[in-house]
Design a protein around this motif. Structure first.
Motif, mmCIF file in Angstrom:
data_model
loop_
_atom_site.group_PDB
_atom_site.id
_atom_site.type_symbol
_atom_site.label_atom_id
_atom_site.label_comp_id
_atom_site.label_asym_id
_atom_site.label_seq_id
_atom_site.Cartn_x
_atom_site.Cartn_y
_atom_site.Cartn_z
ATOM 1 N N GLN A 17 48.457 20.510 75.207
ATOM 2 C CA GLN A 17 48.015 19.517 76.190
ATOM 3 C C GLN A 17 49.129 18.769 76.661
ATOM 4 O OE1 GLN A 17 43.890 18.032 75.724
ATOM 5 N NE2 GLN A 17 43.046 20.241 75.879
ATOM 6 N N TYR A 18 50.273 18.924 76.702
ATOM 7 C CA TYR A 18 51.254 18.082 76.879
ATOM 8 C C TYR A 18 51.723 18.114 78.494
ATOM 9 C CZ TYR A 18 52.756 17.303 72.095
ATOM 10 O OH TYR A 18 52.749 17.088 70.872
ATOM 11 N N SER A 51 50.243 11.474 83.003
ATOM 12 C CA SER A 51 49.336 12.343 82.437
ATOM 13 C C SER A 51 47.945 11.929 82.508
ATOM 14 C CB SER A 51 49.798 12.107 80.877
ATOM 15 O OG SER A 51 49.411 10.948 80.517
ATOM 16 N N ASP A 52 46.999 12.967 82.180
ATOM 17 C CA ASP A 52 45.573 12.665 82.359
ATOM 18 C C ASP A 52 45.258 11.405 81.797
ATOM 19 O OD1 ASP A 52 45.548 15.014 84.134
ATOM 20 O OD2 ASP A 52 44.972 16.029 82.468
ATOM 21 N N TRP A 92 56.103 21.459 80.410
ATOM 22 C CA TRP A 92 55.793 22.830 80.819
ATOM 23 C C TRP A 92 56.988 23.338 81.548
ATOM 24 C CZ3 TRP A 92 51.922 26.115 80.495
ATOM 25 C CH2 TRP A 92 50.696 25.756 80.139
ATOM 26 N N CYS A 145 52.066 25.315 74.705
ATOM 27 C CA CYS A 145 51.793 23.932 75.512
ATOM 28 C C CYS A 145 50.417 23.635 75.961
ATOM 29 C CB CYS A 145 52.731 24.047 76.690
ATOM 30 S SG CYS A 145 54.460 24.016 76.479
ATOM 31 N N ALA A 146 49.757 24.917 76.351
ATOM 32 C CA ALA A 146 48.305 24.689 76.703
ATOM 33 C C ALA A 146 47.492 24.019 75.606
ATOM 34 C CB ALA A 146 47.741 26.059 77.074
#
Length: 563
Positions: free
Chosen positions: A140-141, A505-506, A146, A136-137
């Motif tokens: 970058q979802y 999200s970012d 998460w 997951c890291a």
């Protein structure tokens, strides 16, 4: 029951038999069916999705499950790692982390708990969770991936594993309990059989005392008649032969009973000793109950004798049984309730004799004697049952009662009737051990499940709150189309959701927005495990200055009118 004990062999035997179990036709069919169910779940799942890839989403998982399912019998930890690898395929999908192989992970985790005893379970689960978090890291979802990783995947491993451990522990405890109960019951049966044999020997001795005495009287009478002057020569010869036969019968009876008495004397003295046995030679006694009670009084025992009712003379065996009931009851009262008052009641009537011996509770400070065998009542019950009577020994409101009911005449049992010995009910130790095994298994399961259950409860509450937040911030596409740039917010009070989406999200936050505008985000779909498009509404004061559709895929933005 022996087969059940054999089935509950040790863990080492189970592991040794695992290799042969793989080749067993029945277990092979079970593995094939389990593989078909787990693979079929994947086929149904991906059949409704057009973006499914045949090699990656269907063929590869089917091959992995074909290895993991039978391999779980010898390497259950490796099977869980393979199932977690299939779940990682969902984490690699940007649209949704969910996939049907979460079911396979749960099933194989349950089999891990049931089939393994020495596997480092924490290491297996830790490796699976670490791999999922790292994936997951790296990808970058967003929050959905998460949340899926830290809640659903651990729950799919821990809770089924606990269920499998409970299943295994319950089987081990129950099998061990049955084995222990079987051993204890065999030992108890052996001890009880010894007590019954000793009592039968005593009965045989009593029979010798009564029957031998009567035969001796017959021989004496025959000898007296032989000397009668009124008899002819042939009559004297017949009487002499009769007297000789009776004498031989007495000798044979004495020899037979002598063998039985030698066996009885071989028993341990602590078990064969009788506190109230008369001092007659050879253990035989012709004393009455009154004489027995008198000797007890002379020894300092407070005892009262009461006879009620009238009837014909009792047969020697019944009379001896009455004597033995009183004798054994007095012995037990002196042993276990020293200083207590004893009341003996013998009632006759309707062809039966009831003997009741009651003792009061011992006075404070009286010390009971040590137990010397504890099987006197077992032998006494055997004697009473053989005569067709019943015996009850149990605590009463103010002490202890022994009640025996005997027929005045002993009759042979009719065909079809139960034998003199009462059929044994279900062994008490078996019931107690089975009940204790169930209680211990439930307690262990409750203790082992307390912490995971607490974590699971917190997780479910958190999931419920998150689900509520995600569902409360959904702006339907039809409502989004109604919004017009330049309109005031009051015009859309009934259209806008109760709250905005708080977890964009970012890359969505990085999209350019009108200067000085405050932007709000809304989900376009209620599906909680899907990465859906997000609507962005930018307000300058109370006026809408921009509306945009932000795709779940990074780098894709469909801007609305008035941007």
């Amino acid at each position: 029951m022996i087969s059940r004990i054999g089935a509950g062999a040790g863990t080492t035997d189970v592991r040794k038999g695992a290799r042969a179990a793989v080749a067993s036709p029945g277990l092979l069919v079970t593995d094939v069916l389990l593989w078909a169910v787990l693979t079929g779940a994947g086929v149904l799942w991906w059949s409704e999705r057009t973006q499914a890839s045949l090699p990656v989403d269907l063929l590869l998982p089917a091959l992995v499950l074909a290895i993991a399912v039978p391999g779980s019998r010898r390497w259950p930890g490796v099977a869980v790692l393979l199932a977690n690898g299939l779940c990682a395929l969902g984490l690699a999908s940007p649209g949704s982390p969910a996939n049907p192989y979460l079911l396979a992970l749960a099933v194989l985790s349950g089999l891990l708990g049931h089939r393994s005893a020495g596997v480092a379970v924490l290491g297996v689960f830790g490796a699976c969770l670490a791999a999922d978090l790292v994936l997951c890291a790296l990808l970058q979802y967003g929050v959905v991936h998460w949340f899926y990783t830290v809640t659903l995947l651990p729950l799919a491993m821990v809770l089924p594993w606990l269920t499998g451990r409970y299943w295994r522990a319950r089987q081990d405890v129950v099998h061990g309990g049955w084995h222990r109960a079987y051993s204890l019951e065999k030992e108890q049966e052996y001890v009880a059989e010894r007590a019954r044999l000793r009592e039968r020997t005593r009965i045989a001795s009593d029979m010798h005392d009564s029957l031998g005495h009567e035969l001796s009287l017959i021989a004496l009478r025959a000898g007296a008649l032989e000397l009668s002057p009124t008899l002819a020569g042939q009559d004297r010869s017949d009487l002499a032969e009769l007297r000789s036969m009776v004498a031989d019968a007495v000798d044979h009876l004495r020899d037979t009973i002598g063998v039985l008495r030698e066996d009885a004397e071989a028993e341990p003295a602590a078990e064969a000793a009788d506190a109230w046995a008369p001092a007659a030679t050879g253990g035989a006694s012709v004393e009455s109950v009154e004489q027995l009670v008198g000797r007890a009084r002379e020894s300092g025992v407070t005892v009262e004798l009461c006879r009620e009712g009238e009837g014909p003379a009792l047969t020697p065996l019944v009379d001896r049984a009455v004597y033995r009931v009183v004798q054994e009851s007095l012995t037990n009262a002196v042993k276990h309730a020293p200083g207590s008052a004893v009341r003996v009641r013998i009632a006759r009537g309707r062809g039966r004799t009831e003997v009741r011996v009651s003792n009061s509770a011992p006075p404070a400070g009286a010390a009971a004697q040590a137990r010397t065998g504890g099987h006197g009542l077992a032998g006494l019950r055997e004697r009473v049952l053989m005569l067709g009577g019943t015996l009850r020994a149990a605590p009463s409101a103010d002490g202890f009662d022994v009640v025996a009911s005997l027929p005045d005449r002993v009759r042979s049992h009719q065909p079809g009737e139960a034998g003199p010995r009462a059929r044994a009910a279900e062994p008490v130790s078996v019931r107690r051990l089975a009940s204790a095994a169930r209680r211990r298994a439930r307690l262990r399961f409750a203790l082992a499940s307390a912490v995971p259950a607490g974590v699971g409860l917190v997780t479910l509450v958190s999931a419920g709150l998150l689900g509520y937040q995600l569902s409360a911030c959904v702006l339907q596409p039809a409502d989004y189309a109604v919004l017009r740039v330049g309109a005031v917010r009051q015009n859309y009070e009934g259209v806008l959701p109760r709250q905005p989406f708080r977890y964009p999200s970012d890359h969505m936050k990085a999209q350019p927005a009108p200067a000085g505008a405050a932007c709000e985000y809304y989900r376009s779909n209620i599906n909680l495990l899907e990465q859906v498009d997000v609507y962005r509404l930018c307000w300058s004061g109370s006026r809408l200055v921009a509306k945009d559709v932000l795709s779940a895929r990074p780098g894709v933005t469909r801007r609305g009118a008035g941007a």
